[in-house]
Design a protein around this motif. Structure first.
Motif, short mmCIF file in Angstrom:
data_model
loop_
_atom_site.label_atom_id
_atom_site.label_comp_id
_atom_site.label_asym_id
_atom_site.label_seq_id
_atom_site.Cartn_x
_atom_site.Cartn_y
_atom_site.Cartn_z
N VAL A 219 6.99 59.38 41.96
CA VAL A 219 7.51 58.28 42.78
C VAL A 219 8.84 57.75 42.26
CG1 VAL A 219 5.16 57.62 43.41
CG2 VAL A 219 6.29 56.45 41.50
N PRO B 223 10.80 52.82 43.83
CA PRO B 223 9.65 53.73 43.76
C PRO B 223 9.18 54.14 45.16
CG PRO B 223 9.37 51.90 42.25
CD PRO B 223 10.56 51.55 43.09
N GLN B 224 8.92 55.41 45.33
CA GLN B 224 8.48 55.96 46.61
C GLN B 224 6.97 56.17 46.58
OE1 GLN B 224 10.93 56.35 49.15
NE2 GLN B 224 12.01 55.17 47.54
N TRP B 225 6.25 55.06 46.73
CA TRP B 225 4.78 55.14 46.61
C TRP B 225 4.17 56.01 47.69
CZ3 TRP B 225 3.23 53.70 42.11
CH2 TRP B 225 3.89 52.68 41.42
N LEU C 4 4.86 58.83 48.46
CA LEU C 4 4.75 60.22 48.02
C LEU C 4 3.39 60.54 47.43
CD1 LEU C 4 8.27 60.77 46.40
CD2 LEU C 4 7.50 61.45 48.68
N GLY D 278 10.29 62.25 51.05
CA GLY D 278 10.89 62.02 49.74
C GLY D 278 12.36 62.35 49.71
#
Length: 554
Positions: free
Chosen positions: A75, A94-96, A98, A108
């Motif tokens: 993330v 943060p790319q939660w 993903l 993403g």
């Protein structure tokens, strides 16, 4: 040319020559380590951006559910072109999403990213520290590493230009002693400098001194031996380069911090500096430059070391003047660097020799400098390169007494060039074949270095030898400086750099055929000696030509 006769009287392959070889071998081993050390001290470990979720213990502990490190990495860091965590970018946030099993890769890749504004996290499993991790020479600063290598190589090039002239003027041993001290001090200081710019400066000074060591070591060995024993004497010198490559891998394997590694290969030069005061000056140079008293004392000293004590009574100034009457009759003070270009015989020799040295440095450093691109185990690979270099040099030295210098130098350069050119036609998938061709090419270049180091010194008179060798060394370093830069053309096609390396090397091999053979000939001391050799060759009748061809047809 009476100096070989003087060498026969005092011993041209005795105890002194053995001690001299051992004394000069140690610095050559260490010198090779200085040349190759940045394969390890400047190694680029795997790295990624520093991110709070992974690298700030407080932030990670406050997360609900405490995801594992792999999840936090996913993330925080996008994937790079190799489908591994990107080395130079991180997500702005943060790319939660993903972590959702139903997430697609597109989600993403569309997220906003940013450079590593908070620094990097490095993999220290192989090296505790390198100059790359110390000064963050990655991502936007990744060009600083090849810049450091280019600065180092330019130092050797500059040193070759300067110390060749200085050695012809002030003597081989005196300059060699200074070179040992220069490398010892500069190398030691380089291990403690606080900035990258100072590191490059002191590595430049190290390289500047290394050029003088290489030239003066070879010249001292050549000028204290006769033609019949010169090849045997040079074996120890050339083996030092091979042992140095193997030692580099071994030392780097045991010392994983770059400052300690730099110290390990620099401090021993202080010992070399101390014992170098024992080494005698070249008597050949002393006599030719008019320093007859010192030259006589050095000859008498070597005679005593070699157990020729009775010779001391007959080796007097009168005997010296009588033996060297012809060589001393010329006005050596008028010999200048411009003579290399103004004299037709020397002009051809220096131009072809410089081309061959350039081709060697250009191809070798262009193909083999970056061990990280050749294999994962750099330590083992460095040792294997040294072992192959050792075998190729032994093979070359054994053949030189039978086939001569010219044929060996020409064939080794051509073979190295053909191996590189062949790799332009081998697909990237055939890694084993590409590696075999590369190793064969490196072995051929090892043969080239062995032959060209002896051959170049034999082509020029004593009064100009160091200046000529200095110019040749400068060309070799110019080639080394340009070689890595040519790799930038691989962005257009991977075959372009290899084609250029191979073509230049083949050209140098073909040009070698224009040089005269020097096998078993005494070293020329004066311009008159060179002219006599050339006239004697031209005066040979036509029917003698087949015998010459016979000696070089191998």
């Amino acid at each position: 040319m009476a100096f070989p006769d003087l060498l026969d009287k005092i011993g041209d392959l005795g105890k002194f020559q053995l001690l001299q070889n051992v004394a000069l071998l140690v610095p050559i081993i260490l010198l090779t380590s200085q040349n190759m050390i940045e394969n390890f001290s400047a190694a680029v470990p795997r790295h990624r951006c520093w991110v709070p979720l992974l690298d700030n213990g407080t932030a990670q502990a406050s997360l609900p559910g405490a995801p594992g490190p792999e999840a936090l990495l996913a993330v925080s860091i996008p994937l790079g072109p190799d489908q591994q965590p990107h080395r130079c970018r991180r997500f702005q946030h943060p790319q939660w999403q993903l972590l959702d099993p139903n997430n697609t890769a597109t989600n993403g890749s569309e997220a906003a990213t940013e450079p590593c504004v908070d620094g990097w996290v490095y993999d220290y499993s192989t090296f505790t520290s390198t100059i790359v991790t110390t000064w963050d020479l990655v991502c936007d600063s990744q060009a600083m590493k090849p810049m450091a290598q280019s600065i180092f190589l330019s130092g050797i090039m500059a040193g070759a230009a300067v110390y060749g002239h200085i050695s012809d003027r002030f003597g081989r041993r005196k300059v060699l002693t200074w070179n040992y001290l220069q490398v010892a001090v500069s190398g030691t200081v380089a291990a403690f400098v606080p900035t990258f710019s100072l590191y490059c400066l002191f590595r430049f000074l190290v390289a500047f001194g290394l050029a003088g060591i290489m030239m003066n070591t070879t010249t001292l060995l050549m000028e204290w031996t006769s033609a019949k024993s010169r090849t045997v004497t040079m074996i120890f010198n050339f083996m030092g380069f091979s042992f140095g490559q193997m030692l580099t891998g071994a030392v780097a394997y045991g010392v994983r911090r770059w400052p300690l590694l730099q110290l390990a290969i620099s401090v021993p030069f202080f010992i070399c500096f101390l014992y170098s005061w024992w080494l005698p000056e070249s008597a050949r140079w002393l006599i030719i430059t008019g320093k007859l008293d010192r030259g006589l004392r050095e000859l008498q000293r070597v005679a005593i070391i070699n157990g020729k004590k009775t010779v001391q009574d007959t080796l007097t100034m009168e005997a010296l003047l009588s033996a060297m009457r012809e060589e001393l009759s010329g006005d050596q003070a008028t010999i200048k660097l411009s003579t290399l270009l103004s004299t037709p015989v020397l002009r051809l020799r220096i131009c072809v020799s410089m081309l061959c040295w350039f081709a060697f440095g250009f191809c070798f450093y262009g193909v083999a400098l970056d061990l990280q691109s050749l294999g994962s185990n750099m330590f083992l690979l460095q040792g294997l390169i040294g072992a192959m270099d050792f075998l190729s040099k032994i093979f070359t030295l054994l053949l030189m007494n039978y086939l001569g210098r010219r044929s060996i130098q020409a064939s080794s350069l051509v073979l190295a060039g053909l191996c590189v050119l062949a790799n332009t036609q081998v697909p990237q998938e055939m890694g084993a074949l590409r590696s075999a061709l590369a190793l064969l090419g490196l072995g051929s270049l090892g043969s080239t270095f062995t032959c060209i180091s002896i051959f170049s010194g034999e082509l020029f008179p004593t009064v100009l030898r160091m200046r000529a060798v200095g110019l040749c060394q400068m060309e070799a370093r110019m080639g080394a400086f340009l070689g890595p830069l040519i790799r930038m053309l691989s962005t257009h096609s991977p075959s372009i750099p290899l084609f250029i390396y191979g073509s230049v090397t083949v050209l140098g091999g073909v040009a070698t055929l224009l040089l005269p053979e020097t096998k078993n000939l005494p070293l020329p001391d004066t311009m008159q000696d060179v002219q006599k050799q050339a006239v004697k060759k031209l005066a040979c009748p036509t029917p003698a030509a087949p015998s010459v061809l016979k000696s070089t047809q191998f």
